[in-house]
Design a protein around this motif. Structure first.
Motif, PDB file in Angstrom:
ATOM      1  N   ALA A  28       0.574  -1.221  -0.117  1.00  0.00           N
ATOM      2  CA  ALA A  28       0.069   0.403  -0.196  1.00  0.00           C
ATOM      3  C   ALA A  28       0.625   0.929   0.035  1.00  0.00           C
ATOM      4  O   ALA A  28       0.736   2.063   0.879  1.00  0.00           O
ATOM      5  N   ILE A  29       1.071   1.756  -1.178  1.00  0.00           N
ATOM      6  CA  ILE A  29       2.490   2.571  -0.991  1.00  0.00           C
ATOM      7  C   ILE A  29       2.047   3.576  -1.272  1.00  0.00           C
ATOM      8  O   ILE A  29       0.993   3.999  -2.444  1.00  0.00           O
ATOM      9  N   ALA A  30       2.052   4.748  -0.544  1.00  0.00           N
ATOM     10  CA  ALA A  30       1.111   6.352  -0.673  1.00  0.00           C
ATOM     11  C   ALA A  30       1.699   6.703  -1.897  1.00  0.00           C
ATOM     12  O   ALA A  30       2.591   6.705  -2.268  1.00  0.00           O
ATOM     13  N   PRO A  31       0.807   7.414  -2.834  1.00  0.00           N
ATOM     14  CA  PRO A  31       1.229   7.826  -3.904  1.00  0.00           C
ATOM     15  C   PRO A  31       2.075   8.917  -4.596  1.00  0.00           C
ATOM     16  O   PRO A  31       2.783   9.456  -5.063  1.00  0.00           O
ATOM     17  N   ASP A  32       2.029   9.453  -2.615  1.00  0.00           N
ATOM     18  CA  ASP A  32       2.871  11.053  -2.357  1.00  0.00           C
ATOM     19  C   ASP A  32       4.060  10.787  -1.822  1.00  0.00           C
ATOM     20  O   ASP A  32       4.905  11.673  -1.501  1.00  0.00           O
ATOM     21  N   SER A  33       4.512   9.409  -1.590  1.00  0.00           N
ATOM     22  CA  SER A  33       5.647   8.997  -1.284  1.00  0.00           C
ATOM     23  C   SER A  33       6.947   9.220  -1.896  1.00  0.00           C
ATOM     24  O   SER A  33       7.754   9.323  -1.422  1.00  0.00           O
ATOM     25  N   GLY A  34       6.547   9.299  -3.179  1.00  0.00           N
ATOM     26  CA  GLY A  34       7.848   9.470  -4.129  1.00  0.00           C
ATOM     27  C   GLY A  34       8.128   8.145  -4.926  1.00  0.00           C
ATOM     28  O   GLY A  34       9.537   7.834  -5.583  1.00  0.00           O
ATOM     29  N   ILE A  35       8.265   6.819  -3.984  1.00  0.00           N
ATOM     30  CA  ILE A  35       7.879   5.777  -4.036  1.00  0.00           C
ATOM     31  C   ILE A  35       7.459   4.942  -5.764  1.00  0.00           C
ATOM     32  O   ILE A  35       6.547   4.815  -5.147  1.00  0.00           O
ATOM     33  N   ASP A  36       8.170   4.409  -6.439  1.00  0.00           N
ATOM     34  CA  ASP A  36       7.470   4.086  -7.699  1.00  0.00           C
ATOM     35  C   ASP A  36       8.276   2.127  -7.744  1.00  0.00           C
ATOM     36  O   ASP A  36       9.177   2.097  -7.397  1.00  0.00           O
ATOM     37  N   PHE A  37       7.108   1.513  -8.279  1.00  0.00           N
ATOM     38  CA  PHE A  37       6.447   0.283  -7.195  1.00  0.00           C
ATOM     39  C   PHE A  37       6.742  -0.457  -8.953  1.00  0.00           C
ATOM     40  O   PHE A  37       5.647  -0.316  -9.590  1.00  0.00           O
ATOM     41  N   VAL A  38       7.315  -1.199  -9.660  1.00  0.00           N
ATOM     42  CA  VAL A  38       7.679  -1.715 -11.115  1.00  0.00           C
ATOM     43  C   VAL A  38       7.244  -3.316 -10.770  1.00  0.00           C
ATOM     44  O   VAL A  38       8.113  -3.481 -10.120  1.00  0.00           O
ATOM     45  N   ASP A  39       5.620  -3.834 -11.561  1.00  0.00           N
ATOM     46  CA  ASP A  39       5.773  -4.639 -11.219  1.00  0.00           C
ATOM     47  C   ASP A  39       6.053  -5.115 -12.643  1.00  0.00           C
ATOM     48  O   ASP A  39       5.095  -5.237 -13.598  1.00  0.00           O
ATOM     49  N   SER A  40       7.210  -5.578 -13.357  1.00  0.00           N
ATOM     50  CA  SER A  40       7.511  -5.974 -15.191  1.00  0.00           C
ATOM     51  C   SER A  40       7.073  -7.943 -15.002  1.00  0.00           C
ATOM     52  O   SER A  40       7.527  -8.395 -15.548  1.00  0.00           O
ATOM     53  N   VAL A  41       6.576  -8.977 -14.151  1.00  0.00           N
ATOM     54  CA  VAL A  41       6.513 -10.184 -13.672  1.00  0.00           C
ATOM     55  C   VAL A  41       5.451 -10.819 -15.052  1.00  0.00           C
ATOM     56  O   VAL A  41       4.211  -9.983 -15.147  1.00  0.00           O
ATOM     57  N   ALA A  42       6.000 -11.019 -16.103  1.00  0.00           N
ATOM     58  CA  ALA A  42       5.267 -11.622 -17.171  1.00  0.00           C
ATOM     59  C   ALA A  42       4.350 -12.118 -16.474  1.00  0.00           C
ATOM     60  O   ALA A  42       3.994 -12.840 -15.209  1.00  0.00           O
ATOM     61  N   ALA A  43       2.720 -12.439 -16.835  1.00  0.00           N
ATOM     62  CA  ALA A  43       1.314 -13.111 -16.246  1.00  0.00           C
ATOM     63  C   ALA A  43       1.550 -14.347 -17.004  1.00  0.00           C
ATOM     64  O   ALA A  43       1.018 -15.233 -16.099  1.00  0.00           O
ATOM     65  N   ASP A  44       2.559 -14.834 -17.480  1.00  0.00           N
ATOM     66  CA  ASP A  44       2.317 -16.558 -17.534  1.00  0.00           C
ATOM     67  C   ASP A  44       3.702 -17.472 -16.943  1.00  0.00           C
ATOM     68  O   ASP A  44       3.660 -18.552 -16.802  1.00  0.00           O
ATOM     69  N   ILE A  45       4.452 -16.459 -16.637  1.00  0.00           N
ATOM     70  CA  ILE A  45       5.341 -17.189 -15.334  1.00  0.00           C
ATOM     71  C   ILE A  45       4.617 -17.887 -14.159  1.00  0.00           C
ATOM     72  O   ILE A  45       3.968 -17.279 -13.405  1.00  0.00           O
ATOM     73  N   GLU A  46       5.364 -19.690 -14.754  1.00  0.00           N
ATOM     74  CA  GLU A  46       4.090 -19.948 -13.168  1.00  0.00           C
ATOM     75  C   GLU A  46       5.745 -20.529 -11.864  1.00  0.00           C
ATOM     76  O   GLU A  46       6.828 -20.899 -12.590  1.00  0.00           O
ATOM     77  N   VAL A  47       5.315 -20.740 -11.278  1.00  0.00           N
ATOM     78  CA  VAL A  47       6.922 -21.170 -10.054  1.00  0.00           C
ATOM     79  C   VAL A  47       5.864 -22.370  -8.965  1.00  0.00           C
ATOM     80  O   VAL A  47       4.504 -22.753  -8.668  1.00  0.00           O
ATOM     81  N   ASP A  48       6.281 -22.880  -8.762  1.00  0.00           N
ATOM     82  CA  ASP A  48       6.467 -24.638  -7.717  1.00  0.00           C
ATOM     83  C   ASP A  48       6.392 -24.225  -6.656  1.00  0.00           C
ATOM     84  O   ASP A  48       7.568 -24.335  -6.084  1.00  0.00           O
ATOM     85  N   ALA A  49       5.880 -23.439  -5.605  1.00  0.00           N
ATOM     86  CA  ALA A  49       6.441 -23.273  -4.099  1.00  0.00           C
ATOM     87  C   ALA A  49       5.435 -23.489  -3.545  1.00  0.00           C
ATOM     88  O   ALA A  49       3.771 -22.770  -3.737  1.00  0.00           O
ATOM     89  N   ASP A  50       5.731 -22.790  -2.129  1.00  0.00           N
ATOM     90  CA  ASP A  50       4.352 -22.674  -1.096  1.00  0.00           C
ATOM     91  C   ASP A  50       4.107 -21.411  -1.358  1.00  0.00           C
ATOM     92  O   ASP A  50       4.998 -20.696  -1.013  1.00  0.00           O
ATOM     93  N   SER A  51       3.196 -20.397  -1.718  1.00  0.00           N
ATOM     94  CA  SER A  51       2.247 -19.507  -1.526  1.00  0.00           C
ATOM     95  C   SER A  51       2.753 -18.857  -0.402  1.00  0.00           C
ATOM     96  O   SER A  51       2.861 -17.454  -0.676  1.00  0.00           O
ATOM     97  N   GLU A  52       2.153 -19.328   0.533  1.00  0.00           N
ATOM     98  CA  GLU A  52       1.961 -18.424   1.637  1.00  0.00           C
ATOM     99  C   GLU A  52       4.316 -18.053   1.737  1.00  0.00           C
ATOM    100  O   GLU A  52       3.837 -16.310   2.436  1.00  0.00           O
ATOM    101  N   GLN A  53       4.608 -18.964   2.334  1.00  0.00           N
ATOM    102  CA  GLN A  53       6.374 -19.154   1.997  1.00  0.00           C
ATOM    103  C   GLN A  53       6.779 -17.959   0.814  1.00  0.00           C
ATOM    104  O   GLN A  53       7.655 -17.228   1.699  1.00  0.00           O
ATOM    105  N   LEU A  54       6.243 -17.853   0.121  1.00  0.00           N
ATOM    106  CA  LEU A  54       7.304 -16.904  -1.415  1.00  0.00           C
ATOM    107  C   LEU A  54       6.705 -15.902  -0.800  1.00  0.00           C
ATOM    108  O   LEU A  54       7.400 -15.121  -0.812  1.00  0.00           O
ATOM    109  N   PHE A  55       5.545 -15.825  -1.032  1.00  0.00           N
ATOM    110  CA  PHE A  55       4.848 -14.262  -0.804  1.00  0.00           C
ATOM    111  C   PHE A  55       5.680 -13.498   0.371  1.00  0.00           C
ATOM    112  O   PHE A  55       6.290 -12.898   0.518  1.00  0.00           O
ATOM    113  N   ARG A  56       5.990 -14.696   1.835  1.00  0.00           N
ATOM    114  CA  ARG A  56       6.811 -13.594   2.911  1.00  0.00           C
ATOM    115  C   ARG A  56       8.279 -13.377   2.375  1.00  0.00           C
ATOM    116  O   ARG A  56       8.379 -12.860   3.086  1.00  0.00           O
ATOM    117  N   VAL A  57       8.637 -14.220   1.800  1.00  0.00           N
ATOM    118  CA  VAL A  57       9.760 -13.848   1.618  1.00  0.00           C
ATOM    119  C   VAL A  57       9.731 -12.652   0.204  1.00  0.00           C
ATOM    120  O   VAL A  57      11.004 -11.078   0.570  1.00  0.00           O
TER     121      VAL A  57
END
Length: 494
Positions: free
Chosen positions: A348-377
Motif C-alpha cells: 500500500a505505497i502512498a502515491p505522495d511518497s515518491g516511491i515507484d513500484f514497478v511490477d514487470s513479472v510476466a503473467a504466464d510465469i508459473e512457479v512451483d512453491a508454497d505460495s504463503e512462504q514465497l509471499f513472506r519472502v
C-alpha cells in the motif's frame, strides 16, 4: 596460638601439595626425563672412558716395570738381592717381571709365581671394542684372575712382561667408576635444573596460565573479567593464548545472543497470546464485511480477510524460528504475477511518497512453491526496500526512488529479482546479512526478516543472494527450482 600453628601447618601442607603436584605433572616429568637422558649420555661416555682408564693403568705399571728392568739389565750378570727384588715387585704391584731382549727372556724379579695365568694382554695393539669388553668384564666379574701383561719398551726391540693380580686393577676401576658416577650425577642435576627452570619459564608457566584461564572462564563464561589477557610474544603458546582469548570473546557474544533470544522468545510468547485473541476478533468482524453490499467494501474486504488470516498464521508460528524449523513447504504451481500483485497491494505505497513500484513479472510465469512462504519472502524484501527508500534523504529531490520486481524462467528454475535504488546496505549488514539478530538491513530492525527469508528459500531447495550492481541500492536474486517429477507422474501427464 593453636590457630596460628594450624594455619601455618595448612600453608606448609598446601605448598607441599603444590610441589607434589608439580613433580607429578608435566614439569616433573620433564625434570626426570632430563636427568635420565643426561645419565644415559654419561653412561655412553663412561664405557669408553673406563676402558681407556684401564689401559692407562696397565701402561703405567708396564712403564714402571720397564724402567726398573732396564736398570736391572745393566747390572748383568749380577743377580739382584732378594730384598731389592721384593721392593721392585711391591713398587710395580706385580708377582714377576721378565725382559725379552735379542730373542732371549730373562726373569728379573719374581715372588711366589702362580701355577697358571688366566688371561694375557698385549698392550702394543689393543682393538677398541676388545678393550671395552675386557674393561666391562674386569669391572663386573673380575678381581680373582692372574694376568700376564706385556708390551714394547719405547721404540726398542725389548719387551717387558708382567705377571700380576687383577684385584688391584679392579679396585682402581671401581674407584674411578664411583668418581665418574658422582660427577655425572652432579652434572645431570645441574643440567636438569637449568633445563627445568628454562622450560618452566618458557612453556610450563604459560601453559599453566592457559589451563587456569580455561578453568576460571568455565566457572562463569559470561564474566568479561575472566577472559584471558593476551600475552606478548610471537611463539606458539602466545599465539594459542590470543586465539583462546578470541574464542572466549566469541563465546561470550554467542551466550549473550542466546540469552537475548531466550528473553525475546519469552516476551513474544506473552504478546502472542493476547495478539491471537485480538486478531481472532478482527477476523470475525472482517468476515461480516463480505456480506456488506457496498461495492468499495466488497473490493477491499477479501484482501483484508487474507491479510488478517496471514497475521493469525504468523502469530501461531512466531516462535518457530530458533526453536523449530519452518513447516515443510506445501508446494503447488501458481502464477507468480498474482503473488506479486498481492505483495504490491499489501505494501500500500502512498502515491505522495515518491516511491515507484514497478511490477514487470510476466503473467504466464508459473512457479512451483508454497505460495504463503514465497509471499513472506518477497514481501519481507520489498518491505525492507520501501522502508529504506522512505528513510533515505536524497540530495537531489528529483532523484529516482524505484522498486523493480522482475522474474524469468530458465529451464526448471524461476529466478526472481527485487531491485531498489535506495542507499544500499552498510558493510556490517553485508557481513551478517542472513544471520538472525545481526543482519538487520535497516536502522532499528532486529535482523529476522532476511534470516527467515533465507530459511524459507532453502526449504524449497533454492538460493537467495545479494547481487552486486554498478548503481546505488540493493539487488536480491531468488532462485526456486521445480520439484523433481516422478517418472510415473510424467507418463500420466504425457
Amino acid at each position: 596460638m593453636w590457630q596460628q600453628s594450624q594455619a601455618g601447618w595448612q600453608t606448609d601442607t598446601g605448598a607441599g601439595s603444590v610441589m607434589q603436584h608439580r613433580l607429578r605433572g608435566l614439569s616433573g616429568k620433564l625434570l626426570w626425563l632430563t636427568m635420565a637422558f643426561v645419565m644415559l649420555a654419561e653412561v655412553l661416555i663412561f664405557v669408553p672412558s673406563v676402558a681407556s682408564m684401564r689401559l692407562r693403568w696397565l701402561e703405567d705399571r708396564l712403564n714402571t716395570a720397564a724402567a726398573a728392568g732396564v736398570v736391572i739389565d745393566g747390572l748383568q750378570p749380577a743377580e739382584l738381592p732378594r730384598a731389592v727384588q721384593d721392593d721392585t715387585l711391591m713398587a710395580t704391584g706385580t708377582k714377576a717381571i721378565a725382559l725379552r731382549k735379542d730373542g732371549t727372556s730373562r726373569l728379573l724379579a719374581a715372588d711366589h709365581m702362580p701355577p697358571q695365568v688366566d688371561a694375557k694382554y698385549d698392550l702394543s695393539d689393543v682393538p677398541a671394542f676388545q678393550s671395552i669388553g675386557d674393561a666391562l668384564y674386569t669391572l663386573l666379574f673380575g678381581g680373582d684372575r692372574m694376568l700376564r701383561v706385556y708390551g714394547p719398551i719405547g721404540d726398542s726391540d725389548m719387551i717387558i712382561e708382567l705377571v700380576m693380580e687383577e684385584k688391584g686393577l679392579r679396585q682402581a676401576m671401581l674407584a674411578y667408576a664411583q668418581s665418574v658416577f658422582s660427577v655425572s650425577l652432579m652434572i645431570s642435576l645441574i643440567t636438569a635444573s637449568l633445563i627445568y627452570i628454562a622450560i618452566n619459564r618458557m612453556m610450563i608457566r604459560p601453559m599453566r596460565r592457559l589451563t587456569h584461564s580455561m578453568q576460571v572462564f568455565a566457572e562463569n563464561p559470561e564474566d568479561p573479567a575472566r577472559i584471558l589477557p593476551p600475552a606478548p610474544g610471537n611463539d606458539e603458546i602466545a599465539l594459542a593464548g590470543r586465539h583462546l582469548a578470541l574464542m572466549q570473546e566469541q563465546l561470550q557474544k554467542t551466550l549473550k545472543q542466546q540469552r537475548n533470544l531466550a528473553d525475546l522468545g519469552l516476551a513474544v510468547s506473552k504478546i502472542n497470546h493476547d495478539m491471537r485473541n485480538i486478531l481472532a476478533s478482527a477476523q470475525l468482524m472482517s468476515d461480516r464485511l463480505v456480506d456488506v453490499d457496498d461495492p468499495m467494501v466488497k473490493g477491499f474486504a477479501p484482501k483484508l480477510v487474507r491479510t488478517i488470516d496471514r497475521a493469525v498464521g504468523y502469530t501461531s508460528e512466531v516462535l518457530a524460528y530458533g526453536q523449530a524449523s519452518e513447516a515443510e513447504p506445501k508446494r503447488r504451481r501458481f502464477r507468480l504475477a498474482e503473488l506479486c500483485q498481492e505483495v504490491r497491494d499489501i505494501l500500500a505505497i502512498a502515491p505522495d511518497s515518491g516511491i515507484d513500484f514497478v511490477d514487470s513479472v510476466a503473467a504466464d510465469i508459473e512457479v512451483d512453491a508454497d505460495s504463503e512462504q514465497l509471499f513472506r519472502v518477497v514481501h519481507n524484501i520489498c518491505r525492507n526496500a520501501v522502508q529504506a527508500l522512505a528513510n533515505h534523504r536524497l540530495d537531489d529531490p528529483g532523484a529516482l526512488r524505484r522498486i523493480t520486481l522482475s522474474a524469468q524462467r530458465i529451464g526448471s528454475v524461476v529466478a526472481i529479482a527485487i531491485d531498489d535504488t535506495g542507499p544500499g546496505l552498510a558493510p556490517k549488514a553485508r557481513e551478517n546479512l542472513f544471520t538472525a539478530f545481526r543482519g538487520s538491513a535497516r536502522s532499528g530492525g532486529i535482523g529476522l526478516g532476511l534470516a527467515i527469508a533465507r530459511e524459507l528459500v532453502l526449504a524449497h531447495g533454492g538460493t537467495i543472494a545479494l547481487v552486486e550492481k554498478p548503481g546505488p541500492g540493493t539487488l536480491f536474486r531468488i532462485e526456486i527450482p521445480d520439484r523433481p517429477v516422478a517418472l510415473g507422474d510424467w507418463r500420466v501427464r504425457a
